[in-house]
Write a protein that holds these residues in place. Structure first.
Motif, PDB file in Angstrom:
ATOM      1  N   ILE A  63       0.842  -1.201   0.000  1.00  0.00           N
ATOM      2  CA  ILE A  63       0.000   0.000   0.000  1.00  0.00           C
ATOM      3  C   ILE A  63       0.874   1.247   0.000  1.00  0.00           C
ATOM      4  CG2 ILE A  63      -1.647   1.354   1.367  1.00  0.00           C
ATOM      5  CD1 ILE A  63      -2.879  -1.376   2.241  1.00  0.00           C
ATOM      6  N   SER A  68      -2.258   3.492  -2.387  1.00  0.00           N
ATOM      7  CA  SER A  68      -3.576   3.154  -1.842  1.00  0.00           C
ATOM      8  C   SER A  68      -3.743   1.640  -1.860  1.00  0.00           C
ATOM      9  CB  SER A  68      -4.690   3.804  -2.668  1.00  0.00           C
ATOM     10  OG  SER A  68      -4.812   3.165  -3.929  1.00  0.00           O
ATOM     11  N   GLU A  69      -4.698   1.169  -1.075  1.00  0.00           N
ATOM     12  CA  GLU A  69      -4.948  -0.268  -1.056  1.00  0.00           C
ATOM     13  C   GLU A  69      -5.463  -0.740  -2.409  1.00  0.00           C
ATOM     14  OE1 GLU A  69      -6.984  -3.774   1.627  1.00  0.00           O
ATOM     15  OE2 GLU A  69      -7.609  -1.705   1.991  1.00  0.00           O
ATOM     16  N   GLU A  70      -6.350   0.026  -3.005  1.00  0.00           N
ATOM     17  CA  GLU A  70      -6.892  -0.351  -4.311  1.00  0.00           C
ATOM     18  C   GLU A  70      -5.780  -0.482  -5.352  1.00  0.00           C
ATOM     19  OE1 GLU A  70      -9.803   1.512  -7.718  1.00  0.00           O
ATOM     20  OE2 GLU A  70     -10.255   1.971  -5.628  1.00  0.00           O
TER      21      GLU A  70
END
Length: 133
Positions: A63, A68-70
Motif C-alpha cells: 500500500i 492506496s490499497e486499491e
C-alpha cells in the motif's frame, strides 16, 4: 498429480482476475486452516480472500509503495494474472470441494509452502516472500 498441481499453484499464486467469486468461509486460527483458505482462494479466484490472507506487513508495504490499497491490489493481481491457467483452477475447485483431496492438498501445501506462514496477533497469514530455511 499433486506435485504438478502444487508447482502450478505457486505459479498462479492467486492469479485472479475476477473478484466476483463465491465467498469462502475461512479461519486463520491454525496453519492448516489458513492454507485451506489459500487453496480455496485460488480455486475460486477470490482476490479479496487472498488479500486478507496476506501478511499485514507485506500488505502495508504494498500500500505504501502504491499509494492506496486499491492500487496495491491492482498491482498485485496484475503481476500474477498473466500466469493464470484455467485448467489448473478447475482442478483446484474439484480438489477443494472433496474433503479427502482437500486434506491431501493442504498437507502437500504445508510441506511445500509452510515456510510462507507467519503468525501475527494470533492469526496465521501468508508471506510469499519468506524463503525456505
Amino acid at each position: 498429480m499433486f506435485k504438478t498441481m502444487f508447482i502450478s499453484m505457486a505459479c498462479i499464486m492467486a492469479a485472479v482476475t475476477v473478484c466476483a467469486a463465491p465467498k469462502i468461509s475461512f479461519s486463520q486460527d491454525t496453519k492448516e486452516a489458513t492454507m485451506a483458505a489459500y487453496l480455496g482462494a485460488m480455486a475460486y479466484e477470490d482476490c479479496d480472500l487472498m488479500w486478507q490472507l496476506m501478511d499485514p506487513a507485506v500488505v502495508k508495504v504494498a500500500i505504501a509503495g502504491s499509494g492506496s490499497e486499491e492500487a496495491a491490489k491492482k498491482e498485485f493481481w496484475k503481476g500474477v494474472s498473466s500466469q493464470i491457467n484455467p485448467q489448473i483452477v478447475q482442478k483446484l475447485k474439484e480438489v477443494y470441494n472433496n474433503n479427502d483431496l482437500k486434506q491431501q492438498a493442504v498437507a502437500g501445501l504445508m510441506q511445500q509452502y509452510g515456510h510462507w506462514l507467519v503468525k501475527v496477533n494470533g492469526k496465521w497469514y501468508l508471506n510469499i516472500f519468506n524463503e525456505k530455511k
